[in-house]
Design an enzyme around this catalytic site. Structure first.
Site, PDB file in Angstrom:
ATOM      1  N   GLY A  12       0.789  -1.238   0.000  1.00 36.26           N
ATOM      2  CA  GLY A  12       0.000   0.000   0.000  1.00 36.26           C
ATOM      3  C   GLY A  12       0.816   1.280   0.000  1.00 36.26           C
ATOM      4  O   GLY A  12       0.369   2.300   0.548  1.00 36.26           O
ATOM      5  N   SER A  13       1.978   1.271  -0.657  1.00 32.31           N
ATOM      6  CA  SER A  13       2.778   2.508  -0.627  1.00 32.31           C
ATOM      7  C   SER A  13       2.131   3.625  -1.457  1.00 32.31           C
ATOM      8  O   SER A  13       2.257   4.800  -1.121  1.00 32.31           O
ATOM      9  CB  SER A  13       4.211   2.237  -1.074  1.00 32.31           C
ATOM     10  OG  SER A  13       4.274   1.995  -2.458  1.00 32.31           O
ATOM     11  N   ILE A  92      -8.010  -9.360 -11.316  1.00 31.27           N
ATOM     12  CA  ILE A  92      -8.683  -9.058 -12.586  1.00 31.27           C
ATOM     13  C   ILE A  92     -10.149  -8.819 -12.257  1.00 31.27           C
ATOM     14  O   ILE A  92     -10.775  -9.618 -11.551  1.00 31.27           O
ATOM     15  CB  ILE A  92      -8.508 -10.227 -13.580  1.00 31.27           C
ATOM     16  CG1 ILE A  92      -7.033 -10.322 -13.985  1.00 31.27           C
ATOM     17  CG2 ILE A  92      -9.417 -10.054 -14.794  1.00 31.27           C
ATOM     18  CD1 ILE A  92      -6.688 -11.513 -14.845  1.00 31.27           C
ATOM     19  N   HIS A 109      -0.261   1.543 -13.138  1.00 34.75           N
ATOM     20  CA  HIS A 109       0.425   0.351 -13.652  1.00 34.75           C
ATOM     21  C   HIS A 109       1.903   0.688 -13.825  1.00 34.75           C
ATOM     22  O   HIS A 109       2.244   1.755 -14.344  1.00 34.75           O
ATOM     23  CB  HIS A 109      -0.189  -0.076 -14.990  1.00 34.75           C
ATOM     24  CG  HIS A 109       0.417  -1.344 -15.514  1.00 34.75           C
ATOM     25  ND1 HIS A 109       0.147  -2.570 -14.958  1.00 34.75           N
ATOM     26  CD2 HIS A 109       1.320  -1.554 -16.507  1.00 34.75           C
ATOM     27  CE1 HIS A 109       0.843  -3.498 -15.607  1.00 34.75           C
ATOM     28  NE2 HIS A 109       1.566  -2.906 -16.546  1.00 34.75           N
ATOM     29  N   GLN A 173       8.280   7.683  -8.746  1.00 31.83           N
ATOM     30  CA  GLN A 173       7.451   8.428  -9.700  1.00 31.83           C
ATOM     31  C   GLN A 173       5.967   8.091  -9.525  1.00 31.83           C
ATOM     32  O   GLN A 173       5.110   8.964  -9.662  1.00 31.83           O
ATOM     33  CB  GLN A 173       7.893   8.123 -11.138  1.00 31.83           C
ATOM     34  CG  GLN A 173       9.285   8.612 -11.467  1.00 31.83           C
ATOM     35  CD  GLN A 173       9.407  10.123 -11.299  1.00 31.83           C
ATOM     36  OE1 GLN A 173       8.547  10.882 -11.719  1.00 31.83           O
ATOM     37  NE2 GLN A 173      10.475  10.563 -10.660  1.00 31.83           N
TER      38      GLN A 173
HETATM   39  C1  GAR Z   1       2.812  -0.711  -7.672  1.00 28.34           C
HETATM   40  O1  GAR Z   1       4.081  -0.718  -8.274  1.00 28.34           O
HETATM   41  C2  GAR Z   1       1.725  -0.661  -8.724  1.00 28.34           C
HETATM   42  O2  GAR Z   1       2.081   0.099  -9.852  1.00 28.34           O
HETATM   43  C3  GAR Z   1       1.585  -2.114  -9.079  1.00 28.34           C
HETATM   44  O3  GAR Z   1       1.690  -2.788  -7.849  1.00 28.34           O
HETATM   45  C4  GAR Z   1       2.530  -2.037  -6.988  1.00 28.34           C
HETATM   46  C5  GAR Z   1       1.797  -1.853  -5.674  1.00 28.34           C
HETATM   47  O4  GAR Z   1       2.619  -1.241  -4.725  1.00 28.34           O
HETATM   48  N1  GAR Z   1       0.335  -2.378  -9.736  1.00 28.34           N
HETATM   49  C6  GAR Z   1       0.174  -3.279 -10.700  1.00 28.34           C
HETATM   50  O5  GAR Z   1       1.061  -3.983 -11.098  1.00 28.34           O
HETATM   51  C7  GAR Z   1      -1.234  -3.339 -11.299  1.00 28.34           C
HETATM   52  N2  GAR Z   1      -1.241  -3.989 -12.556  1.00 28.34           N
HETATM   53  P1  GAR Z   1       1.985  -0.575  -3.422  1.00 28.34           P
HETATM   54  O6  GAR Z   1       1.074  -1.634  -2.781  1.00 28.34           O
HETATM   55  O7  GAR Z   1       3.168  -0.285  -2.553  1.00 28.34           O
HETATM   56  O8  GAR Z   1       1.234   0.654  -3.831  1.00 28.34           O
END
Ligand code: GAR
Length: 215
Positions: A12-13, A92, A109, A173
């Site tokens: 969840g960053s 999905i 993404h 980013q």
């Molecule tokens: C992020 O890098 C996001 O872009 C990716 O999962 C990660 C979640 O990180 N999402 C996908 O690949 C969706 N197709 P987070 O939980 O630290 O926000």
């Protein structure tokens, strides 16, 4: 102020970046709930610590995507959100779910879409030897990792990069562009015309946010 619900699956960053932007007065939204499809998602605790209602709906408890998506939609709709934000939500979604939130469902993404939809984007970018990689915020359509692009950020792929170094550079980013995209939505600056995003610019929108600098 607009209400948003954030969907996560893990750390969840990106969600944290939105909470931080909100707390700093840079993101004028009410984050009304965070929902995970995984009970053990670390981001649920982070949300709770920030005083945000956090739920999990374990997809493994449902037979089929339709049943899970119906339960998810019921939970989301209880909060009457203006916008649903997918922040590392690794499921999905059914066409019915996507249509229900058409124009108010955003995703981030980790690639410059339409390049590298799907999983392991950084590994695939390294394998292909691309020199520029990045991330994309887009409105969601029923096709996976597809839909009108709101904002993208590019980073160079450096000699000696591995998946970890590249993903760290891109995550930085992501944390910049996702709050920006949600802010534009909150300020009613985004509209959809013929399947493309139109951004209403004013003097207060620095050009750098529209075309992020390649460092
Ligand atoms: C992020 O890098 C996001 O872009 C990716 O999962 C990660 C979640 O990180 N999402 C996908 O690949 C969706 N197709 P987070 O939980 O630290 O926000």
């Amino acid at each position: 102020m607009k209400n948003i619900v954030i969907l996560i699956s893990g750390r969840g960053s990106n969600m944290e970046a939105m909470i931080a932007a909100r707390d700093a007065g840079r993101l004028p939204v009410n984050i009304v709930a965070v929902i995970s499809n995984r009970p053990d998602a670390a981001g649920l605790e982070t949300a709770q610590r920030s005083g945000i209602e956090a739920h999990y709906i374990d997809h493994k408890a449902f037979v089929g995507r339709e049943a899970f998506d119906a339960a998810l939609a019921e939970c989301i709709d209880g909060y009457r959100p203006d916008l649903v934000v997918l922040a590392g939500f690794m499921r999905i979604l059914t066409e019915g779910f996507v249509r229900r939130y058409e124009g108010r469902l955003m995703n981030i993404h980790p690639s410059l879409l339409p390049a590298f939809p799907g999983l392991h984007t950084h590994r695939r970018a390294l394998e292909e030897g691309v020199r520029i990689h990045g991330c994309t915020v887009h409105f969601v359509t029923p096709t996976l990792d597809h839909g009108p692009v709101i904002i993208q950020a590019a980073v160079p792929v450096l000699d000696g990069d591995d998946e970890d170094s590249l993903s760290a550079r891109i995550l930085e980013q992501e944390h910049r562009i996702y709050p920006q995209a949600v802010r534009w939505f909150a300020e009613d600056k985004l509209s959809l015309e013929a399947g493309r995003v139109r951004l209403a610019l004013d003097a207060a929108t620095p050009a750098a946010l529209v075309a992020p600098e390649v460092r």
